[in-house]
Motif scaffolding. Structure first.
Motif, short mmCIF file in Angstrom:
data_model
loop_
_atom_site.label_atom_id
_atom_site.label_comp_id
_atom_site.label_asym_id
_atom_site.label_seq_id
_atom_site.Cartn_x
_atom_site.Cartn_y
_atom_site.Cartn_z
N VAL A 1 9.76 8.76 6.04
CA VAL A 1 8.84 7.83 5.38
C VAL A 1 7.41 8.24 5.66
O VAL A 1 7.04 8.55 6.80
N GLY A 2 6.59 8.26 4.60
CA GLY A 2 5.18 8.58 4.75
C GLY A 2 4.35 7.91 3.67
O GLY A 2 4.84 7.07 2.92
N ARG A 3 3.07 8.29 3.59
CA ARG A 3 2.11 7.72 2.63
C ARG A 3 2.11 6.19 2.70
O ARG A 3 1.98 5.49 1.68
N ILE A 4 2.23 5.66 3.91
CA ILE A 4 2.28 4.20 4.10
C ILE A 4 0.85 3.67 4.03
O ILE A 4 -0.01 4.06 4.82
N ARG A 5 0.60 2.78 3.07
CA ARG A 5 -0.75 2.29 2.85
C ARG A 5 -0.70 0.92 2.18
O ARG A 5 0.30 0.56 1.58
#
Length: 343
Positions: free
Chosen positions: A300-304
């Motif tokens: 999981v990434g690009r958490i914003r």
């Protein structure tokens, strides 16, 4: 440790082969092993852990004496899963045949293991895209509950089997060599029309069903409701086939019922079993299918923050759909049952 008689139905296919890899990797406690397939594949020899196994044609009596039956998927599940269960096997089925049956648990072990104990001989493995999504949603759901989900998927051609992989390879070669491109498989071999996937995207996976959603999109919606046992969540999905060999990617927009900052989301996700947070914009660190293939975890990434709603988050989720999205999840269900004396 007690050992179990195991059967793999669909042993010659991609998921069946992944079952074998994982059984060896994870030292799964099997005693006898039966490799089963259709009449077309029966008689093939598979070398596994120092021994030759002859693939047998699957019949109801193939499951006599079997305690754990791992079904790789396909229409044959509808017929043979009940027969295997009648003979005392616990069937963990990767097809869509039983997923929405109210009598059959639909399980991701990290998310809803409590459902396993309610089985009546058959346990359903969710759709690959659903598994990858709910792994990322569960810690967020527990922290703040979820009001609404908007998910767009970017699904690898291996989701359509070996034929999908071969078609992408052949089409890329044809384009590079300036030869005519043949399309016979995607969006689905069973459909009357096919499109080039090389250097293209196909916004259709499976057939169109109610209100012009595809069957794949409805699977994600219906299965997520069942897994969370929460039918109040608004869910909408768009599923897309992309020219990638392996690992599905998903852009997920979440509207929560309460506050959860991106940093708090990263913390709960990083503590969740089977999830790896890869999120560092300064270092250009985020999950990509090329680097997550053959991995057991969901990345999981690009958490914003999504500032268009009071409590909104965006995230980018990637996972190997043949491993965690299929074979690994099924094997983990069996491992959970063994660990908790449920078999």
């Amino acid at each position: 440790m007690k050992k179990y008689n195991v059967a793999i139905l669909g042993a010659t296919g991609a998921v069946g082969q992944e079952f074998l890899k994982l059984i060896e990797e994870r030292n799964f406690p099997f005693n006898e092993l039966k490799l089963l397939a259709s009449e077309r594949s029966a008689g093939k020899t598979i070398f596994f852990m120092g021994k030759d196994y002859i693939v047998e044609e699957a019949t109801p009596d193939s499951f006599n004496g079997v305690q754990i039956a791992l079904f790789a998927g396909g229409s044959i599940s509808k017929t043979l899963a009940p027969e295997a269960a009648k003979r005392g096997a616990v069937v963990i089925d990767n097809s869509s045949a039983f997923r929405m049956d109210p009598e059959v648990p639909l399980v991701v072990p990290e998310v809803n293991p409590e459902a396993i104990k309610n089985h009546k001989g058959i346990i359903a493995n969710p759709n690959c895209s659903t598994i990858i999504m709910v792994m990322a949603l569960k810690p967020v759901y527990d922290a703040a509950k979820i009001k609404r989900i908007v998910v767009s998927t970017y699904q690898a051609v291996s989701g359509a089997g070996k034929e999908g992989i071969d078609e992408l390879t052949d089409q890329v070669k044809s384009v590079v060599e300036n030869r005519p491109v043949e399309a016979n498989i995607l969006p689905s071999a069973s459909l009357p029309k096919h499109y080039q996937i090389a250097f293209n995207l196909l916004p259709q996976i499976d057939v169109f069903v109610e209100e012009d959603y595809t069957k794949e999109e409805m699977k994600m919606i219906n299965e997520t409701h069942k897994i969370f046992n929460d039918y109040t969540i608004g869910i909408t999905a768009t599923t897309v086939r992309v020219p990638v060999y392996r690992s599905h990617s998903e852009s997920i927009n979440i509207e929560l019922n309460g506050p959860l900052s991106p940093e708090e989301a990263k913390q709960v996700l990083s503590k969740f079993p089977g999830v790896i947070v890869q999120d560092n914009p300064a270092e250009m660190l985020y999950p990509m299918p090329l680097y997550t293939s053959d991995s057991n975890e969901v990345f999981v990434g690009r958490i914003r923050a999504d500032k268009t709603v009071p409590y909104g988050l965006n995230m980018w989720v990637v996972g190997d759909q043949i491993r965690k999205g299929a074979a690994l999840n099924a094997l983990q269900i069996a491992e959970y049952m063994i660990e908790h004396n449920l078999i």
